[in-house]
Design an enzyme around this catalytic site. Sequence first.
Site, PDB file in Angstrom:
ATOM      1  N   ASP A   1       0.359  -7.575  34.427  1.00 21.18           N
ATOM      2  CA  ASP A   1      -1.000  -8.115  34.602  1.00 21.18           C
ATOM      3  C   ASP A   1      -1.324  -8.282  36.087  1.00 21.18           C
ATOM      4  O   ASP A   1      -2.411  -7.939  36.547  1.00 21.18           O
ATOM      5  CB  ASP A   1      -1.182  -9.437  33.830  1.00 21.18           C
ATOM      6  CG  ASP A   1      -0.062 -10.442  34.074  1.00 21.18           C
ATOM      7  OD1 ASP A   1       1.015 -10.048  34.568  1.00 21.18           O
ATOM      8  OD2 ASP A   1      -0.257 -11.626  33.773  1.00 21.18           O
TER       9      ASP A   1
ATOM     10  N   LYS B   1       6.498  -7.033  31.568  1.00 18.04           N
ATOM     11  CA  LYS B   1       6.168  -8.446  31.368  1.00 18.04           C
ATOM     12  C   LYS B   1       7.467  -9.187  31.060  1.00 18.04           C
ATOM     13  O   LYS B   1       7.653  -9.732  29.962  1.00 18.04           O
ATOM     14  CB  LYS B   1       5.153  -8.595  30.222  1.00 18.04           C
ATOM     15  CG  LYS B   1       3.773  -8.058  30.566  1.00 18.04           C
ATOM     16  CD  LYS B   1       2.934  -9.027  31.377  1.00 18.04           C
ATOM     17  CE  LYS B   1       2.484 -10.195  30.520  1.00 18.04           C
ATOM     18  NZ  LYS B   1       1.755 -11.203  31.348  1.00 18.04           N
TER      19      LYS B   1
END
Length: 368
Positions: free
Chosen positions: A225, A192
């Site tokens: 994600d 991320k």
Amino acid sequence: MANPSLLILAGDGIGPEVMNEVKRIIGWFGDKRDLNFDVSEDLVGGAAYDAHGVPLHDDTMAKAQEVDAVLLGAVGGPKYDNLDFSVKPERGLLRLRKEMDLFANLRPAQCFDALADFSSLKKDIVAGLDIMIVRELTSGVYFGEPRGIHMEDNMRVGINTQRYTEAEIERVARAAFDLARKRGNKVCSMEKANVMESGILWRDVVTEVHQADYADVELSHLYADNGAMQLVRAPKQFDVILTDNLFGDILSDCAAMLTGSLGMLPSASLGLPMANGRPKAMYEPVHGSAPDITGQAKANPIACILSFAMALRYSFDQGAEADRLEAAIEKVLADGARTADLMGPEDGTPLSTTQMGDVILAALDASV
Ligand code: NAD
């Protein structure tokens, strides 16, 4: 040359049941392929606690450090649920991983065509799927300091720290690139970097390692994600997925479910090379000790047998024999061999654990 050495830690519940079938397969490779191993056995988890009051005896730990590879069944069970945290069966497993410094956890998600209907996704999305998740296993947010729960302004605050050093990222990235070269030659790294500094460092180090030594491997990056979304949208776009401990925990469980039953999923945890060039290694099925079916001859031994196939490939350089074993499993599944976990209630009589071992051995016999 001495035979390579294997330490079998069958553990608890269905661990010994599925490991019995692996022992027969190991015997087959000795008899029919002249591939002999020096096999020793010891206790881990609840079984070790019952015998020694600890989930892993120091002598067992010392043996695990000396052998070429450890094969583990499963640990745990309701009998041990109320033990103190420090002697719970799982602590035995964690001690092995930590002291052997097994930093790269390899979890293949492979969908055998015969089982494609078992996936929660549409058959054409998963049939033929073959991806490998490489998860960093010994650092990151599960280990970082500071951690804990404390009071701040009359309120409880929970803290965990995501921390990675360059060296930790580099060694697991190398493991992923090396693996990719033996497979589809593609790595997708997931973090991320959009919201986490540790993710920025992760992306930088992976890119540097790639440019320095692995430019022949195709590298891409995804935010984790988005990676999760792609994994269920179009999983076949991936070959090797490289990710950290936390994201890897979640993404590998998600990928596992693409393929159907827990009874089919192997794993390997690898560390640095030993003096003989082989990596420190432990191979184990992803599933646990399955107390609900223990002692009923219902356990599917395939996850544990596929873990041994990984040992043949990654510890003993026997890729062709690993292929042979995997092909035997593919063949029996295509012929309709099913343990109870791979059947519906209306589908007839399932094979027992030993009967599944029998048909795999027969398929191996037919392969030579
Ligand atoms: P589990 O993986 O043992 O079982 C989950 C479900 O899958 C059960 O219904 C079980 O019957 C089924 N299943 C699992 N393996 C199977 C196989 N080979 N063949 C057929 N069916 C199979 O997970 P759980 O029930 O959450 O945990 C049981 C115990 O195992 C707990 O004590 C847990 O802590 C421990 N555990 C250990 C490990 C490990 O040793 N690596 C991993 C997970 C859980």
